[in-house]
Scaffold this motif. Structure first.
Motif, PDB file in Angstrom:
ATOM      1  N   ALA A 295       0.826  -1.204   0.000  1.00 11.45           N
ATOM      2  CA  ALA A 295       0.000   0.000   0.000  1.00 11.45           C
ATOM      3  C   ALA A 295       0.862   1.257   0.000  1.00 11.45           C
ATOM      4  O   ALA A 295       0.572   2.232  -0.702  1.00 11.45           O
ATOM      5  N   THR A 296       1.931   1.223   0.784  1.00 13.02           N
ATOM      6  CA  THR A 296       2.838   2.377   0.845  1.00 13.02           C
ATOM      7  C   THR A 296       3.500   2.617  -0.501  1.00 13.02           C
ATOM      8  O   THR A 296       3.563   3.760  -0.990  1.00 13.02           O
ATOM      9  N   ARG A 297       3.978   1.565  -1.120  1.00  8.00           N
ATOM     10  CA  ARG A 297       4.631   1.715  -2.427  1.00  8.00           C
ATOM     11  C   ARG A 297       3.648   2.223  -3.477  1.00  8.00           C
ATOM     12  O   ARG A 297       4.021   3.031  -4.338  1.00  8.00           O
ATOM     13  N   PHE A 298       2.424   1.766  -3.403  1.00 10.26           N
ATOM     14  CA  PHE A 298       1.418   2.210  -4.365  1.00 10.26           C
ATOM     15  C   PHE A 298       1.198   3.715  -4.249  1.00 10.26           C
ATOM     16  O   PHE A 298       1.212   4.451  -5.241  1.00 10.26           O
ATOM     17  N   VAL A 299       0.978   4.184  -3.020  1.00 11.42           N
ATOM     18  CA  VAL A 299       0.708   5.611  -2.826  1.00 11.42           C
ATOM     19  C   VAL A 299       1.947   6.448  -3.140  1.00 11.42           C
ATOM     20  O   VAL A 299       1.849   7.518  -3.755  1.00 11.42           O
ATOM     21  N   GLN A 300       3.123   5.971  -2.740  1.00 15.59           N
ATOM     22  CA  GLN A 300       4.346   6.740  -2.984  1.00 15.59           C
ATOM     23  C   GLN A 300       4.680   6.828  -4.473  1.00 15.59           C
ATOM     24  O   GLN A 300       5.050   7.897  -4.968  1.00 15.59           O
ATOM     25  N   ASP A 301       4.564   5.707  -5.176  1.00 10.58           N
ATOM     26  CA  ASP A 301       5.084   5.635  -6.548  1.00 10.58           C
ATOM     27  C   ASP A 301       4.033   5.855  -7.628  1.00 10.58           C
ATOM     28  O   ASP A 301       4.334   6.392  -8.695  1.00 10.58           O
ATOM     29  N   GLU A 302       2.771   5.450  -7.375  1.00 13.42           N
ATOM     30  CA  GLU A 302       1.764   5.470  -8.438  1.00 13.42           C
ATOM     31  C   GLU A 302       0.761   6.610  -8.305  1.00 13.42           C
ATOM     32  O   GLU A 302      -0.007   6.862  -9.229  1.00 13.42           O
ATOM     33  N   ILE A 303       0.763   7.258  -7.161  1.00 18.40           N
ATOM     34  CA  ILE A 303      -0.042   8.492  -7.009  1.00 18.40           C
ATOM     35  C   ILE A 303       0.930   9.656  -7.099  1.00 18.40           C
ATOM     36  O   ILE A 303       1.674   9.933  -6.164  1.00 18.40           O
ATOM     37  N   ARG A 304       0.945  10.326  -8.232  1.00 12.51           N
ATOM     38  CA  ARG A 304       1.952  11.367  -8.431  1.00 12.51           C
ATOM     39  C   ARG A 304       1.660  12.572  -7.553  1.00 12.51           C
ATOM     40  O   ARG A 304       0.511  12.808  -7.153  1.00 12.51           O
ATOM     41  N   TYR A 305       2.718  13.328  -7.264  1.00 11.89           N
ATOM     42  CA  TYR A 305       2.567  14.495  -6.396  1.00 11.89           C
ATOM     43  C   TYR A 305       2.086  15.684  -7.223  1.00 11.89           C
ATOM     44  O   TYR A 305       2.741  16.126  -8.168  1.00 11.89           O
ATOM     45  N   MET A 306       0.909  16.206  -6.863  1.00  9.93           N
ATOM     46  CA  MET A 306       0.370  17.410  -7.485  1.00  9.93           C
ATOM     47  C   MET A 306      -0.696  17.964  -6.570  1.00  9.93           C
ATOM     48  O   MET A 306      -1.675  17.272  -6.237  1.00  9.93           O
ATOM     49  N   GLY A 307      -0.536  19.207  -6.110  1.00  7.43           N
ATOM     50  CA  GLY A 307      -1.480  19.789  -5.166  1.00  7.43           C
ATOM     51  C   GLY A 307      -2.336  20.869  -5.794  1.00  7.43           C
ATOM     52  O   GLY A 307      -1.814  21.868  -6.293  1.00  7.43           O
ATOM     53  N   ILE A 308      -3.654  20.668  -5.799  1.00  7.85           N
ATOM     54  CA  ILE A 308      -4.586  21.718  -6.212  1.00  7.85           C
ATOM     55  C   ILE A 308      -5.117  22.324  -4.923  1.00  7.85           C
ATOM     56  O   ILE A 308      -6.119  21.867  -4.357  1.00  7.85           O
ATOM     57  N   THR A 391       5.010  11.150   0.303  1.00 10.02           N
ATOM     58  CA  THR A 391       5.480  11.948  -0.833  1.00 10.02           C
ATOM     59  C   THR A 391       6.867  11.524  -1.305  1.00 10.02           C
ATOM     60  O   THR A 391       7.335  12.013  -2.329  1.00 10.02           O
ATOM     61  N   ILE A 392       7.538  10.645  -0.547  1.00  8.18           N
ATOM     62  CA  ILE A 392       8.855  10.158  -0.965  1.00  8.18           C
ATOM     63  C   ILE A 392       8.657   8.936  -1.851  1.00  8.18           C
ATOM     64  O   ILE A 392       8.066   7.939  -1.433  1.00  8.18           O
ATOM     65  N   SER A 393       9.162   9.004  -3.056  1.00  5.05           N
ATOM     66  CA  SER A 393       8.973   7.904  -4.010  1.00  5.05           C
ATOM     67  C   SER A 393      10.151   6.947  -4.008  1.00  5.05           C
ATOM     68  O   SER A 393      11.256   7.284  -3.585  1.00  5.05           O
ATOM     69  N   TYR A 394       9.858   5.725  -4.479  1.00  9.06           N
ATOM     70  CA  TYR A 394      10.871   4.704  -4.763  1.00  9.06           C
ATOM     71  C   TYR A 394      11.639   4.247  -3.522  1.00  9.06           C
ATOM     72  O   TYR A 394      12.817   3.907  -3.605  1.00  9.06           O
TER      73      TYR A 394
END
Length: 865
Positions: A295-308, A391-394
């Motif tokens: 779950a952590t890897r999914f959110v970190q790597d596959e949900i890209r960082y972009m804030g509206i 927010t930290i990927s990989y």
């Protein structure tokens, strides 16, 4: 192109809609009249060619209005360039900007410049490069015909607060800045029944309060404020400015309750979310730890960082279902999504507010949402507490060993929490790199091969994995080639970059292969050299001036680096290294090296200990930094052409030869010097035996020992002579005088040692006194050699190793033989012969013949009787 297109659309909309921007000359009736006259700061406190003579900021909490009036004075042509624009930032989704006045004062005469058609309202999005879209706009006015000596006065009101905070209020009032202000006035008007909490920073003056008509007014009035210049590498938490924080939040529990309310999405439709949960459950085989990892890897790597982050979404996260569907979100979106993914598995987790700038200083703030700028997650897996930054990927490796930055203290959004909690940062990563240089024959124009093997673990592996994902292996390969090309021109890629990623242990290994043409460079002295550098460690040190400062210094942290340089030469060269270690309060450094045949190995270790140091420690830091940098460079040199091919100092070599020739002539004359002899002493001289046999061995071996001492002396390498030239005059010229004295004495003593052999075995009468003089000179040479070694060691110049015990033993032998030669009766009886030999031989012959004649005469006389 898409961003540019969106920007054009936004600008067009701003012009057509006005975006809550109006002009109203009447100033709000609730404002307090102030004296607009402010003192002029000294020239040294004026920057950009202008200064603020008045800064007035008034706030009415109940009306949600903030009134600001500024008078800007232009004092130079630079001020005309830098001070002829007015820009106000606001958020039109919940704020309205009202301009009241723009007046140009010239020669104390006002000119009204408040013209609506001159304003341009532009959507700027200053943080778009950080993937944050906040919906902020700038009202921009470019003023015409501004001149030196003009004063620009303007006033405006921003009406409206972010509805996400409800009736709560908090603000920071700053009373100083990077430039001095002639007059700084601020106030706050609030219902006197609303509890308000204040905290001053960097000053203790009490605020002036006035109660009237159910309202309480807080006022701060400052004349000619102080100027603060930013110093290089200040810590992000450092803020020396006078300021006051205001908040209506009583404690951290109030902030937690507010945060839990805006993060509550218990009633959302979770069709897509449920589907993702089932998928993760199947992949993890219902194992909680494996599920957490996936779950952590999914959110970190596959949900890209972009804030509206428009309006209430500056602090309120989007629903997890929406974030999952759009596959992007900011820190709060990603944290809440991960929390909702973990909940169905019974894994307890809590969102936590942190401040990536203030870190450990966050606890110094009064409770309010503005104490934080980042959202993370705290997971409770059994007895373990695991901090996760979505927010930290990989990130890879065991989930309970993930690197979490040292954010200091965070507010865990758990019902009943009333204090900040220290986060757990586990920076266990390490960077280990090995550079292997294979140098070609120096007489040929062959290429040098360079193999670089680097091993990344922990947080270092996370960083390089992210860099590989962003740049690709080809981009990384290109950047590395450019980097080594700057260190060693004519560097070419020999083989593609090899990447080996072991995700289970979170280890990445990179192998680079290069060829370097013409690696030998020519220095100013005409000599060829190669510079080898432990570059990774040098990059960790701050480049700051060695002077006193009040500001603390931010250091690179955490750092754990090991770098090894292996240099293979075409033949065995004498390359010396000395172990070194430096340990202080902020880092640990050590280096050592060894040579085995043609291979020289240099090892370097660097570990950081602190994130920052006080300004009073900077001078020592710079000194230690320079010491470390001196150790990071290693030079191999050789002469140009046939000049000085062995690296010896030609001046000293020539001086040694000249002294040797003169000494040979001198000792030859001594050898041939005539002395009076006593025939009886010669006739009764005993043979060489007893302790004289031991002395004979010493006399024969001493020239060999002396020659060894001369050849291995510290003084001969040209590099030592050149290095001394960079020192101060006393050390430079003083040391070189000692070198010259050492050379002259060495050549003279070597010739005397050879003379001693001839004098000893010929049992010359002159031997004892001359050899005593030689031994005294030899003691002086030993002391001089050791003194030079100690002197060069103190100034970090490497030379031949001098052993104290060996030198003391040699001096002891000399003293014992001096005593023996002076006191021994056998010495006086044995060494009685003189030069030339034929004189005492002739005398011996005559004496012998006379003895024969006397004997015959006595026999004849005896027969006659």
């Amino acid at each position: 192109m898409i961003i540019v297109f969106l920007g054009i659309i936004s600008i067009s909309q701003a012009f057509s809609q006005g975006k809550n921007f109006t002009i109203q000359s009447q100033v709000p009736s609730w404002t307090i009249n102030t004296n607009s006259k402010g003192a002029t700061p000294p020239d040294k406190d004026i920057s950009d060619g202008y200064f603020i003579s008045l800064y007035e900021n008034q706030n009415h909490v109940g009306l949600q209005e903030e009134y600001t009036r500024i008078i800007r004075e232009i004092v130079s042509d630079a001020g005309v360039q830098n001070g002829s624009e007015i820009t106000i930032t606001y958020e039109p989704d919940y704020q309205k900007l009202i301009f009241h006045k723009v007046i140009l004062w010239r020669n104390n005469q006002p000119k009204n410049l408040l013209q609506s058609h001159k304003f341009k309202v532009l959507q700027t999005e200053k943080d778009l490069s950080k993937f944050i879209y906040s919906g902020t706009y700038d009202a921009f006015l470019l003023l015409d015909d501004i001149r030196k000596g003009d004063r620009i006065e303007y006033a405006y009101t921003i009406k409206g607060n972010n509805p996400i905070f409800g009736k709560n209020y908090f603000k920071h009032f700053y009373f100083e800045g990077s430039s001095s202000i002639g007059h700084h006035y601020s106030n706050l008007i609030i219902d006197q029944n609303i509890p308000l909490y204040l905290k001053n920073f960097n000053f203790n003056t009490a605020v002036k309060t006035t109660d009237k008509a159910g309202l309480r007014t807080y006022e701060w009035d400052n004349k000619l404020t102080k100027t603060y210049r930013e110093a290089p590498f200040e810590p992000s938490w450092y803020n020396p400015l006078k300021r006051t924080q205001i908040t209506t939040y009583k404690n951290w529990t109030d902030v937690v309750d507010w945060a839990l309310a805006i993060n509550n999405y218990s009633d959302i439709n979770t069709t897509l979310l449920d589907k993702k949960v089932k998928e993760l459950q199947q992949k993890s085989n219902q194992n909680p730890q494996k599920y957490l990892e996936l779950a952590t890897r999914f959110v970190q790597d596959e949900i890209r960082y972009m804030g509206i982050e428009i309006g209430q979404y500056s602090h309120k996260p989007n629903s997890p279902e929406k974030v999952l569907k759009q596959r992007y979100g900011d820190c709060k979106d990603k944290s809440l999504l991960l929390l909702h993914l973990l909940s169905p598995m019974g894994i307890k987790s809590y969102m936590a507010y942190a401040n990536t700038y203030m870190t450990t200083k966050t606890a110094e703030y009064l409770p309010s949402p503005f104490a934080f700028n980042h959202v993370v997650l705290l997971v409770e897996l059994g007895a373990k507490k695991i901090w996760i930054d979505p927010t930290i990927s990989y990130q890879r490796g065991p989930i309970d060993q993930l690197y979490f930055p040292d954010y200091g203290k965070a507010l865990v959004l758990k019902k009943g929490t009333n204090a900040l909690e220290q986060v757990k940062s586990n920076a266990t990563g390490k960077l280990v790199t090995n550079l292997s240089f294979n140098l070609p024959d120096t007489t040929e124009n062959n290429k040098t091969s360079l193999i670089v093997k680097t091993r990344y673990t922990g947080n270092y592996a996370d960083n390089i994995r992210s860099e590989i994902a962003d740049s690709g292996s080809e981009g990384l390969e290109k950047s590395y080639l450019e980097y080594y090309g700057k260190l060693y021109p004519n560097t070419e890629l020999k083989a593609p970059l090899l990447i080996k990623d072991d995700e289970a242990s979170n280890t990445i290994e990179l192998t680079e292969s290069y060829e370097i043409g013409d690696i030998w460079q020519i220095g100013d002295n005409g000599k060829y050299y190669i510079a080898f550098l432990a570059d990774l460690i040098g990059d960790q040190l701050r480049d700051v001036p060695a002077k006193s400062r009040t500001q603390p210094l931010s250091l690179r942290f955490p750092v754990n680096i090991e770098q090894t340089l292996r240099i293979s030469t075409p033949e065995r060269w004498n390359m010396t290294t000395e172990p070194f270690e430096l340990d202080n309060n902020y880092f640990h450094f050590e280096s050592n090296g060894n040579q085995e045949g043609k291979l020289l190995t240099l090892n370097y270790i660097f570990k950081s200990k602190k994130e920052d140091i006080a300004g009073s420690e900077v001078k020592k830091y710079v000194t230690d930094k320079k010491t470390v940098e001196d150790q990071l460079n290693y030079f191999i040199t050789r002469g140009s052409g046939d000049e000085n091919p062995f690296g010896f100092n030609p001046l000293l070599v020539v001086l040694f030869i000249i002294t040797l020739v003169i000494s040979i002539i001198f000792v030859f004359n001594i050898y041939q010097k005539k002395y009076a002899f006593t025939l009886d002493e010669i006739k009764s001289a005993p043979a060489t035996k007893g302790w004289l046999i031991v002395l004979a061995i010493y006399v024969v071996l001493i020239p060999i020992e002396l020659l060894t001492r001369i050849s291995t002396s510290t003084i001969w390498p040209q590099e030592v002579w050149d290095e001394l030239s960079s020192k101060h005059n006393l050390l430079n010229y003083g040391s070189k005088i000692l070198f010259i004295g050492d050379v002259i004495l060495s050549a003279l003593l070597f010739c005397f040692s050879i003379l001693g052999i001839f004098l000893f075995f010929n049992r010359r009468k002159s031997f004892p006194k001359l050899y005593i003089s030689f031994l005294i000179g030899y003691i002086c040479l030993i002391i001089l050699n050791y003194g030079i070694y100690l002197l060069l060691s103190q100034v970090k110049i490497q030379g031949s190793k001098e052993d104290l015990i060996t030198n003391l033993s040699a001096i002891t032998y000399c003293v014992l033989w001096i005593f023996y030669l002076k006191k021994s009766k056998r010495v006086r009886e044995t060494f009685v012969f003189t030069y030339p030999e034929f004189e005492w031989m002739t005398a011996m012959t005559h004496d012998y013949q006379q003895q024969i004649r006397s004997s015959k005469k006595e026999n004849i006389e005896h027969e006659d009787i």
